[in-house]
Design a protein around this motif. Structure first.
Motif, PDB file in Angstrom:
ATOM      1  N   UNK A  55       0.780  -1.363  -0.119  1.00  0.00           N
ATOM      2  CA  UNK A  55       0.047   0.061   0.173  1.00  0.00           C
ATOM      3  C   UNK A  55       0.957   1.253   0.032  1.00  0.00           C
ATOM      4  N   UNK A  56       1.738   1.246   0.886  1.00  0.00           N
ATOM      5  CA  UNK A  56       2.550   2.812   0.898  1.00  0.00           C
ATOM      6  C   UNK A  56       3.378   2.944  -0.362  1.00  0.00           C
ATOM      7  N   UNK A  57       4.024   1.958  -0.969  1.00  0.00           N
ATOM      8  CA  UNK A  57       4.754   2.281  -2.209  1.00  0.00           C
ATOM      9  C   UNK A  57       3.662   2.741  -3.178  1.00  0.00           C
ATOM     10  N   UNK A  58       2.522   2.195  -3.216  1.00  0.00           N
ATOM     11  CA  UNK A  58       1.480   2.585  -4.429  1.00  0.00           C
ATOM     12  C   UNK A  58       1.045   4.134  -3.895  1.00  0.00           C
ATOM     13  N   UNK A  59       0.729   4.497  -2.639  1.00  0.00           N
ATOM     14  CA  UNK A  59       0.651   5.939  -2.356  1.00  0.00           C
ATOM     15  C   UNK A  59       1.758   6.783  -2.884  1.00  0.00           C
ATOM     16  N   UNK A  60       3.031   6.434  -2.585  1.00  0.00           N
ATOM     17  CA  UNK A  60       4.061   7.378  -2.929  1.00  0.00           C
ATOM     18  C   UNK A  60       4.318   7.371  -4.191  1.00  0.00           C
ATOM     19  N   UNK A  61       4.261   6.227  -4.979  1.00  0.00           N
ATOM     20  CA  UNK A  61       4.747   6.280  -6.473  1.00  0.00           C
ATOM     21  C   UNK A  61       3.376   7.008  -7.176  1.00  0.00           C
ATOM     22  N   UNK A  62       2.261   6.964  -6.671  1.00  0.00           N
ATOM     23  CA  UNK A  62       1.261   7.807  -7.341  1.00  0.00           C
ATOM     24  C   UNK A  62       1.379   9.412  -7.272  1.00  0.00           C
ATOM     25  N   UNK A  63       2.124   9.849  -6.261  1.00  0.00           N
ATOM     26  CA  UNK A  63       2.156  11.147  -6.356  1.00  0.00           C
ATOM     27  C   UNK A  63       3.250  11.515  -7.127  1.00  0.00           C
ATOM     28  N   UNK A  64       4.327  10.583  -7.464  1.00  0.00           N
ATOM     29  CA  UNK A  64       5.568  10.996  -8.350  1.00  0.00           C
ATOM     30  C   UNK A  64       5.154  10.649  -9.745  1.00  0.00           C
ATOM     31  N   UNK A  65       3.952  10.013 -10.260  1.00  0.00           N
ATOM     32  CA  UNK A  65       3.721   9.291 -11.464  1.00  0.00           C
ATOM     33  C   UNK A  65       3.275  10.461 -12.414  1.00  0.00           C
ATOM     34  N   UNK A  66       3.551  10.341 -13.768  1.00  0.00           N
ATOM     35  CA  UNK A  66       3.185  11.415 -14.690  1.00  0.00           C
ATOM     36  C   UNK A  66       1.982  10.584 -15.441  1.00  0.00           C
ATOM     37  N   UNK A  67       2.327   9.180 -15.631  1.00  0.00           N
ATOM     38  CA  UNK A  67       1.331   8.287 -16.181  1.00  0.00           C
ATOM     39  C   UNK A  67       1.207   6.969 -15.321  1.00  0.00           C
ATOM     40  N   UNK A  68       0.012   6.622 -15.040  1.00  0.00           N
ATOM     41  CA  UNK A  68      -0.188   5.266 -14.372  1.00  0.00           C
ATOM     42  C   UNK A  68      -1.070   4.186 -15.310  1.00  0.00           C
ATOM     43  N   UNK A  69      -0.483   2.885 -15.326  1.00  0.00           N
ATOM     44  CA  UNK A  69      -1.098   1.972 -15.962  1.00  0.00           C
ATOM     45  C   UNK A  69      -1.355   0.853 -15.293  1.00  0.00           C
ATOM     46  N   UNK A  70      -2.488   0.001 -15.454  1.00  0.00           N
ATOM     47  CA  UNK A  70      -2.838  -1.085 -14.743  1.00  0.00           C
ATOM     48  C   UNK A  70      -4.419  -1.398 -14.989  1.00  0.00           C
ATOM     49  N   UNK A  71      -4.600  -2.594 -14.366  1.00  0.00           N
ATOM     50  CA  UNK A  71      -5.990  -3.207 -14.650  1.00  0.00           C
ATOM     51  C   UNK A  71      -6.859  -2.180 -13.979  1.00  0.00           C
ATOM     52  N   UNK A  72      -8.310  -1.887 -14.347  1.00  0.00           N
ATOM     53  CA  UNK A  72      -9.206  -0.824 -14.027  1.00  0.00           C
ATOM     54  C   UNK A  72      -9.460  -1.132 -12.404  1.00  0.00           C
ATOM     55  N   UNK A  94      -6.926  10.008  -7.488  1.00  0.00           N
ATOM     56  CA  UNK A  94      -6.660  11.193  -7.048  1.00  0.00           C
ATOM     57  C   UNK A  94      -5.265  11.807  -7.759  1.00  0.00           C
ATOM     58  N   UNK A  95      -4.562  10.879  -8.173  1.00  0.00           N
ATOM     59  CA  UNK A  95      -3.160  11.371  -8.752  1.00  0.00           C
ATOM     60  C   UNK A  95      -3.303  12.294  -9.702  1.00  0.00           C
ATOM     61  N   UNK A  96      -2.380  12.920  -9.745  1.00  0.00           N
ATOM     62  CA  UNK A  96      -2.171  14.155 -10.755  1.00  0.00           C
ATOM     63  C   UNK A  96      -1.321  13.441 -12.003  1.00  0.00           C
ATOM     64  N   UNK A  97      -2.126  12.289 -12.632  1.00  0.00           N
ATOM     65  CA  UNK A  97      -1.296  11.628 -13.806  1.00  0.00           C
ATOM     66  C   UNK A  97      -2.304  11.226 -14.622  1.00  0.00           C
TER      67      UNK A  97
END
Length: 138
Positions: A55-72, A94-97
């Motif tokens: 969970x925490x790596x998802x939270x941190x990585x989402x703040x830094x990402x420009x594009x997020x890919x994955x299953x719906x 809520x990510x700005x990605x």
């Protein structure tokens, strides 16, 4: 350009995304985050250079990402057999990605209007969409 791939279960979709994205965009910053250790290991094996689990790596990585890919399911709390926590789903949503979500009709989440297509076709379409996003950033 920071690209984040999120996957769960056995990580096979994520592994295929890692291979496709790495092949097409070798200079992009690619991070893979698994909702479990098996998914992370699969994405590492597929060639992800940076990876984490939980969970925490998802939270941190989402703040830094420009594009997020994955299953719906990564935007649906308790999806992927309960592997996506409400905080994870909120972080992705809520990510700005830009989010490129693959419509996997599984785990009780069915997407209306989406034809059943192969995972290979979904990956190809996701990479085309990523190419369009990256071209707009250039």
């Amino acid at each position: 350009m920071q690209i984040l791939i999120i996957d769960g279960h056995g990580g096979q979709l994520g592994a295929q995304l890692v291979k496709a994205v790495s092949a097409q965009f070798p200079k992009a910053g690619l991070t893979a985050v698994g909702t479990n250790a098996v998914a992370t290991a699969a994405m590492l094996k597929a060639g992800a250079e940076t990876a984490a689990t939980g969970e925490n790596p998802v939270l941190v990585a989402c703040r830094r990402a420009d594009v997020i890919l994955g299953p719906i399911g990564i935007v649906i709390a308790d999806a992927l057999q309960g592997e996506v926590t409400p905080r994870m789903a909120a972080a992705v949503g809520q990510a700005d990605a830009v989010r490129i979500l693959l419509p996997m009709n599984r785990c009780g989440n069915l997407v209306a209007g989406v034809q059943d297509v192969s995972t290979k076709a979904l990956i190809e379409d996701a990479v085309l969409k990523l190419r369009d996003v990256l071209a707009g950033q250039g």
